[in-house]
Scaffold this motif. Structure first.
Motif, PDB file in Angstrom:
ATOM      1  N   GLY A  28     -42.719  57.275  93.211  1.00  0.00           N
ATOM      2  CA  GLY A  28     -42.019  57.560  94.460  1.00  0.00           C
ATOM      3  C   GLY A  28     -41.091  58.745  94.381  1.00  0.00           C
ATOM      4  O   GLY A  28     -40.718  59.318  95.420  1.00  0.00           O
ATOM      5  N   ASN A  29     -40.702  59.142  93.167  1.00  0.00           N
ATOM      6  CA  ASN A  29     -39.815  60.290  93.012  1.00  0.00           C
ATOM      7  C   ASN A  29     -40.559  61.616  92.933  1.00  0.00           C
ATOM      8  O   ASN A  29     -39.945  62.676  92.837  1.00  0.00           O
ATOM      9  N   GLU A  30     -41.904  61.543  92.947  1.00  0.00           N
ATOM     10  CA  GLU A  30     -42.729  62.734  92.814  1.00  0.00           C
ATOM     11  C   GLU A  30     -43.351  63.120  94.158  1.00  0.00           C
ATOM     12  O   GLU A  30     -43.605  62.263  95.007  1.00  0.00           O
ATOM     13  N   PRO A  31     -43.624  64.406  94.370  1.00  0.00           N
ATOM     14  CA  PRO A  31     -44.382  64.803  95.566  1.00  0.00           C
ATOM     15  C   PRO A  31     -45.741  64.128  95.577  1.00  0.00           C
ATOM     16  O   PRO A  31     -46.339  63.890  94.514  1.00  0.00           O
ATOM     17  N   VAL A  32     -46.246  63.834  96.763  1.00  0.00           N
ATOM     18  CA  VAL A  32     -47.510  63.117  96.886  1.00  0.00           C
ATOM     19  C   VAL A  32     -48.632  63.826  96.132  1.00  0.00           C
ATOM     20  O   VAL A  32     -49.457  63.196  95.459  1.00  0.00           O
ATOM     21  N   VAL A  33     -48.664  65.148  96.196  1.00  0.00           N
ATOM     22  CA  VAL A  33     -49.778  65.897  95.602  1.00  0.00           C
ATOM     23  C   VAL A  33     -49.799  65.804  94.077  1.00  0.00           C
ATOM     24  O   VAL A  33     -50.848  66.006  93.453  1.00  0.00           O
ATOM     25  N   SER A  34     -48.671  65.498  93.457  1.00  0.00           N
ATOM     26  CA  SER A  34     -48.628  65.466  91.992  1.00  0.00           C
ATOM     27  C   SER A  34     -48.508  64.055  91.415  1.00  0.00           C
ATOM     28  O   SER A  34     -48.391  63.888  90.202  1.00  0.00           O
ATOM     29  N   ARG A  35     -48.547  63.053  92.266  1.00  0.00           N
ATOM     30  CA  ARG A  35     -48.326  61.689  91.778  1.00  0.00           C
ATOM     31  C   ARG A  35     -49.409  61.209  90.829  1.00  0.00           C
ATOM     32  O   ARG A  35     -49.135  60.522  89.840  1.00  0.00           O
ATOM     33  N   ARG A  36     -50.655  61.544  91.096  1.00  0.00           N
ATOM     34  CA  ARG A  36     -51.743  61.081  90.235  1.00  0.00           C
ATOM     35  C   ARG A  36     -51.584  61.648  88.818  1.00  0.00           C
ATOM     36  O   ARG A  36     -51.694  60.922  87.824  1.00  0.00           O
ATOM     37  N   ASP A  37     -51.320  62.960  88.727  1.00  0.00           N
ATOM     38  CA  ASP A  37     -51.138  63.577  87.412  1.00  0.00           C
ATOM     39  C   ASP A  37     -49.909  63.015  86.711  1.00  0.00           C
ATOM     40  O   ASP A  37     -49.930  62.756  85.488  1.00  0.00           O
ATOM     41  N   TYR A  38     -48.832  62.812  87.457  1.00  0.00           N
ATOM     42  CA  TYR A  38     -47.611  62.264  86.864  1.00  0.00           C
ATOM     43  C   TYR A  38     -47.866  60.882  86.278  1.00  0.00           C
ATOM     44  O   TYR A  38     -47.487  60.605  85.138  1.00  0.00           O
ATOM     45  N   TRP A  39     -48.537  60.026  87.037  1.00  0.00           N
ATOM     46  CA  TRP A  39     -48.776  58.657  86.576  1.00  0.00           C
ATOM     47  C   TRP A  39     -49.715  58.637  85.377  1.00  0.00           C
ATOM     48  O   TRP A  39     -49.553  57.835  84.457  1.00  0.00           O
ATOM     49  N   GLN A  40     -50.699  59.543  85.365  1.00  0.00           N
ATOM     50  CA  GLN A  40     -51.601  59.642  84.216  1.00  0.00           C
ATOM     51  C   GLN A  40     -50.813  59.969  82.944  1.00  0.00           C
ATOM     52  O   GLN A  40     -51.029  59.363  81.885  1.00  0.00           O
ATOM     53  N   HIS A  41     -49.880  60.900  83.055  1.00  0.00           N
ATOM     54  CA  HIS A  41     -49.060  61.267  81.890  1.00  0.00           C
ATOM     55  C   HIS A  41     -48.151  60.117  81.459  1.00  0.00           C
ATOM     56  O   HIS A  41     -47.962  59.876  80.261  1.00  0.00           O
ATOM     57  N   VAL A  42     -47.586  59.397  82.423  1.00  0.00           N
ATOM     58  CA  VAL A  42     -46.709  58.271  82.092  1.00  0.00           C
ATOM     59  C   VAL A  42     -47.476  57.218  81.309  1.00  0.00           C
ATOM     60  O   VAL A  42     -47.031  56.744  80.249  1.00  0.00           O
ATOM     61  N   VAL A  43     -48.638  56.825  81.806  1.00  0.00           N
ATOM     62  CA  VAL A  43     -49.440  55.792  81.139  1.00  0.00           C
ATOM     63  C   VAL A  43     -49.879  56.265  79.756  1.00  0.00           C
ATOM     64  O   VAL A  43     -49.826  55.505  78.772  1.00  0.00           O
ATOM     65  N   HIS A  44     -50.303  57.508  79.650  1.00  0.00           N
ATOM     66  CA  HIS A  44     -50.747  58.056  78.364  1.00  0.00           C
ATOM     67  C   HIS A  44     -49.616  58.028  77.344  1.00  0.00           C
ATOM     68  O   HIS A  44     -49.800  57.613  76.194  1.00  0.00           O
TER      69      HIS A  44
END
Length: 320
Positions: A8-24
């Motif tokens: 929720g703190n990330e822009p919509v367009v970058s949320r998928r990449d952000y979450w991928q990095h978090v999980v990794h």
């Protein structure tokens, strides 16, 4: 203290990449298949000794642990996924565990696996080194539903779901002890499921029994009939075994099992006396709520523990 990551703190367009990095970075190099557009996920991470606790909420999606990803990074970890709400399917070793709230599943993060939730879901995951499970063949136990309403697995489920809130108020030594307790319980439960409980080290079985006894005490603190005798009977052990169990836990200090009951009751009364919402409730009613049948006995015990009578303690509003 928990460390929180949320899309929720990330822009919509970058949320998928952000979450991928978090999980990794936090768990494993999973391949995520996430819904297009706006999606929201959150994870709070806490340490509990050798275990990491993940309090996770996510929208629908899928995660895959493939042979290629395992070859790139294998940290030698296992985890359990405990479903809090929603639906979750976990596939490993050709088996599919369809979890209901409260159920959990064991996953070996060195083997291919697939997680699928078709709707938003919340879960608590415990990640820990595989070597902490002294079991010969984990492959026979992964991908199986561990019911959240039966025996030791029910206790594991309850403790795991309570851990994120509990650990935030714990000293690191207490957190480590809780992590060890739940892993001991898990070892006993998995060994029983595999049919070779006799192979569990004696100290692990004893630690698991102690964790079950402590949970029993917490659930029945308000029962004035709670006593060493009723605890021993409920766990099918002798009083002598119970006393030895608490001696090994505390080195013979703190009054053993009776002292543990008294201390936990007093701590609950202390908490209630400081609660503004309970200000109108008589001190005697608070004492009775937590198993003290004699107001005079409660007053003496409270004074001995906290240095003043309960009524004065409440009036002064002594902090923490």
């Amino acid at each position: 203290m928990s460390v929180v990551f949320q899309t929720g703190n990330e822009p919509v367009v970058s949320r998928r990449d952000y979450w991928q990095h978090v999980v990794h970075d936090l768990l494993a190099p999973l391949e995520l298949r996430l819904p297009e557009g706006d999606f929201r996920s959150r994870v709070a991470v806490t340490e509990a000794g050798s275990a990491q606790i993940f309090d996770l909420t996510t929208t629908r999606g899928q995660a895959l642990l493939t042979p290629r990803l395992i070859r790139r990074s294998d940290a030698g970890l296992c985890k359990i996924d405990v479903l809090v709400r929603g639906h979750l399917a976990v596939e490993q070793e050709g088996r599919q565990a369809l979890l209901r709230p409260g159920d959990f599943v064991l996953v070996d993060l060195s083997r291919p696996c697939r997680w699928t939730n078709d709707t938003a879901a919340a879960s608590v995951a415990l990640s820990f080194p595989r070597r902490l499970l002294p079991l010969k063949d984990l492959r026979a136990l992964t991908g199986l539903v561990m019911p959240g309403d039966q025996g030791t697995t029910a206790l594991i489920s309850t403790l795991a779901r309570q851990l994120p809130a509990t650990l935030d108020g714990c000293h690191p030594a207490e957190s480590a002890r809780l992590g060890t307790a739940i892993l001991d319980l898990l070892c006993v439960a998995l060994s029983a499921r595999a049919g070779h409980q006799a192979g569990v080290p004696a100290d692990t079985r004893q630690a698991a029994l102690l964790a079950r006894v402590h949970s029993h005490i917490e659930r029945r603190l308000g029962d004035p009939l709670l006593s060493p005798a009723t605890i021993a009977e409920a766990h099918h052990i002798s009083l002598r075994q119970l006393y030895k169990l608490f001696q090994s836990d505390s080195g013979g200090e703190d009054g053993g099992v009776a002292g543990c009951i008294r201390r936990r009751r007093l701590e609950r009364c202390r908490r209630d006396l400081l609660d503004p919402a309970l200000r109108a409730r008589p001190v005697s009613a608070i004492a009775a709520r937590w198993g003290f049948t004699s107001p005079a006995h409660f007053s003496r015990a409270f004074h001995a523990a906290y240095g003043m009578p309960p009524g004065r303690f409440r009036d002064l509003g002594v902090p923490g």
